[in-house]
Design an enzyme around this catalytic site. Structure first.
Site, PDB file in Angstrom:
ATOM      1  N   ALA A 171       0.797  -1.233   0.000  1.00  0.00           N
ATOM      2  CA  ALA A 171       0.000   0.000   0.000  1.00  0.00           C
ATOM      3  C   ALA A 171       0.835   1.292   0.000  1.00  0.00           C
ATOM      4  O   ALA A 171       0.651   2.147  -0.877  1.00  0.00           O
ATOM      5  CB  ALA A 171      -0.979  -0.033   1.173  1.00  0.00           C
ATOM      6  N   ARG A 189      -5.265  -0.240  -8.928  1.00  0.00           N
ATOM      7  CA  ARG A 189      -5.580  -1.217  -7.878  1.00  0.00           C
ATOM      8  C   ARG A 189      -6.563  -0.556  -6.908  1.00  0.00           C
ATOM      9  O   ARG A 189      -6.290   0.526  -6.384  1.00  0.00           O
ATOM     10  CB  ARG A 189      -4.293  -1.661  -7.152  1.00  0.00           C
ATOM     11  CG  ARG A 189      -3.328  -2.381  -8.102  1.00  0.00           C
ATOM     12  CD  ARG A 189      -2.263  -3.155  -7.357  1.00  0.00           C
ATOM     13  NE  ARG A 189      -2.827  -4.301  -6.678  1.00  0.00           N
ATOM     14  CZ  ARG A 189      -2.163  -5.008  -5.770  1.00  0.00           C
ATOM     15  NH1 ARG A 189      -0.931  -4.666  -5.417  1.00  0.00           N
ATOM     16  NH2 ARG A 189      -2.722  -6.058  -5.195  1.00  0.00           N
ATOM     17  N   GLN A 242       4.273 -13.339  -1.871  1.00  0.00           N
ATOM     18  CA  GLN A 242       5.057 -12.204  -1.358  1.00  0.00           C
ATOM     19  C   GLN A 242       5.888 -12.605  -0.144  1.00  0.00           C
ATOM     20  O   GLN A 242       6.962 -12.065   0.096  1.00  0.00           O
ATOM     21  CB  GLN A 242       4.129 -11.038  -0.965  1.00  0.00           C
ATOM     22  CG  GLN A 242       3.440 -10.341  -2.115  1.00  0.00           C
ATOM     23  CD  GLN A 242       2.076 -10.917  -2.406  1.00  0.00           C
ATOM     24  OE1 GLN A 242       1.826 -12.106  -2.183  1.00  0.00           O
ATOM     25  NE2 GLN A 242       1.183 -10.091  -2.896  1.00  0.00           N
ATOM     26  N   ASP A 266      -4.037  -2.589   4.022  1.00  0.00           N
ATOM     27  CA  ASP A 266      -4.275  -1.829   2.793  1.00  0.00           C
ATOM     28  C   ASP A 266      -5.339  -0.756   2.975  1.00  0.00           C
ATOM     29  O   ASP A 266      -5.373   0.237   2.258  1.00  0.00           O
ATOM     30  CB  ASP A 266      -4.677  -2.766   1.658  1.00  0.00           C
ATOM     31  CG  ASP A 266      -3.461  -3.514   1.167  1.00  0.00           C
ATOM     32  OD1 ASP A 266      -3.087  -4.530   1.809  1.00  0.00           O
ATOM     33  OD2 ASP A 266      -2.837  -3.056   0.201  1.00  0.00           O
TER      34      ASP A 266
HETATM   35  O1  MRU Z   1      -1.128  -7.263  -3.211  1.00  0.00           O
HETATM   36  P1  MRU Z   1      -0.039  -6.595  -2.447  1.00  0.00           P
HETATM   37  O2  MRU Z   1       1.258  -7.329  -2.477  1.00  0.00           O
HETATM   38  O3  MRU Z   1       0.106  -5.137  -2.831  1.00  0.00           O
HETATM   39  O4  MRU Z   1      -0.554  -6.628  -0.945  1.00  0.00           O
HETATM   40  C1  MRU Z   1       0.250  -6.096   0.062  1.00  0.00           C
HETATM   41  C2  MRU Z   1      -0.335  -6.242   1.416  1.00  0.00           C
HETATM   42  O5  MRU Z   1      -1.377  -6.817   1.601  1.00  0.00           O
HETATM   43  C3  MRU Z   1       0.426  -5.581   2.527  1.00  0.00           C
HETATM   44  O6  MRU Z   1       0.272  -6.288   3.707  1.00  0.00           O
HETATM   45  C4  MRU Z   1      -0.115  -4.155   2.716  1.00  0.00           C
HETATM   46  O7  MRU Z   1      -0.164  -3.473   1.498  1.00  0.00           O
HETATM   47  C5  MRU Z   1       0.702  -3.397   3.678  1.00  0.00           C
HETATM   48  S1  MRU Z   1       2.293  -3.021   3.047  1.00  0.00           S
HETATM   49  C6  MRU Z   1       3.139  -2.115   4.197  1.00  0.00           C
END
Ligand code: MRU
Length: 343
Positions: A47, A85, A192, A233
């Site tokens: 995010a 997104r 991830q 997010d």
């Molecule tokens: O789909 P992504 O990889 O963008 O999702 C990321 C997450 O869900 C993280 O936990 C969130 O964005 C926090 S990042 C500091």
């Protein structure tokens, strides 16, 4: 520490997170459309990182703005970036900040506008790092000494401008002298945890163990896990938390086993315009992310697939929300408003 995203004279440079950890490749986005595509395809993700990249995308786009119809062009740049997104509110927060700045620059020369937008985007990056360090300072106290911390997805330096939110808490606890080791969920389908989180932790020399998502309950029951720390997010006014798919199951399992469940996020992840998480838009990602692993099919052709990228953890499973301004505890309705500076 790795440089997630950078403003350079050639364009917006980012480390390609789809190729980590096998390849450390930096890509240069030379147009705002390329920045938008990098966000959509998750070359950059997380995010806060999405927010900073979008701000840089706006600044980059306006470098080529036509003198006539500049306002229309600005709106088009912002709309293109906004359509990448839907769940991470930091994207919209960053675009709103750039829109407010642009509106305040009315009457200035093209060059002044371009410089002011680029300065603001660079400032947002530096601010984000400082914010994460502050989140770390507040959160470190919550991490028990000599226990394992369980995390999900990647809320580290790669998901932000640097240092990380959930991983920032872990980094700060380690810096404070706590003996911490980390269990990282692999985080299907985009991996991830496997590709990014354990890679970051390895680089820092923080002991890390990779587990598959379905092992989390087993370890939460074992008594080894001292707390769960995840990022977010979008957080609604009642404390409901949207985060990577699988976070909700973790939170329920943490509660069942008496393990504290902490969310680490900047104030820019709060969306107090939403009463509850039911109103948070959940991104649906391509089916191929589920049916294929690194391009190799793992499911029969033609199978129906659902691929929600995020889920919403109800506030009652959240022990505390750690922000740069302090730690919010239930009732979140009040504590989050206080931290956001709203009456
Ligand atoms: O789909 P992504 O990889 O963008 O999702 C990321 C997450 O869900 C993280 O936990 C969130 O964005 C926090 S990042 C500091």
């Amino acid at each position: 520490m790795v440089e997630t995203v950078e403003w350079t004279p050639a364009g917006v440079v980012m480390i390609d997170q789809t190729r980590l950890p096998r390849q450390e490749v930096y890509v240069t986005c030379r147009t705002y459309q390329e920045v938008a595509e990098a966000i959509r395809t998750m070359v950059i993700r997380g995010a806060p990182a999405i927010g900073v990249a979008a701000a840089m995308g706006v600044a980059l786009g306006m470098q080529r703005a036509p003198a006539a119809k500049r306002d229309e062009y600005f709106a088009q740049v912002c709309d293109t970036l906004a359509r990448t997104r839907p769940t991470a509110v930091n994207l919209f927060w960053a675009l709103d900040r750039m829109k407010r700045l642009y509106a305040s620059l009315r009457g200035r020369s093209v060059q002044e506008i371009q410089e002011a937008l680029a300065d603001e985007a660079r400032r947002m990056k530096l601010e984000d790092i400082a914010i994460n360090e502050a989140i770390g300072r507040h959160g470190a106290a919550l991490v028990p000494d000599g226990k394992t911390v369980l995390t999900h997805c990647n809320a580290g330096a790669l998901a932000t401008a640097g240092y990380g939110t959930a991983l920032g808490v872990i980094r700060a606890a380690v810096a404070a002298g706590k003996r911490v080791d980390v269990f990282a969920d692999e985080t299907r389908p985009f991996l991830q945890g496997a590709r990014l989180t354990v890679w970051e932790l390895q680089q820092d020399g923080i002991p890390a163990t990779l587990i598959t998502d379905s092992m989390a309950g087993h370890f939460l029951k074992s008594g080894r896990i001292g707390c769960v720390v995840v990022g977010a997010d979008r957080i609604a006014a009642n404390g409901d938390v949207a985060n990577k798919i699988g976070t909700y199951s973790l939170a329920v399992l943490a509660r069942e086993n008496g393990v504290p469940f902490y969310v680490a996020a900047p104030v820019s992840t709060l969306d107090l315009t939403l009463d509850s998480g039911a109103q948070i838009p959940i991104e649906e990602r391509p089916a191929a992310e589920v049916t294929h692993v690194f391009g190799v099919p793992v499911a029969p052709e033609g199978i129906r697939v659902e691929n929600p990228a995020f889920d919403v953890t109800p506030y009652r499973y959240v022990t505390a929300i750690v922000t740069e301004r302090g730690v919010a505890r239930p009732p979140f309705q009040e504590s989050l408003r206080r931290l956001a500076g709203q009456p």
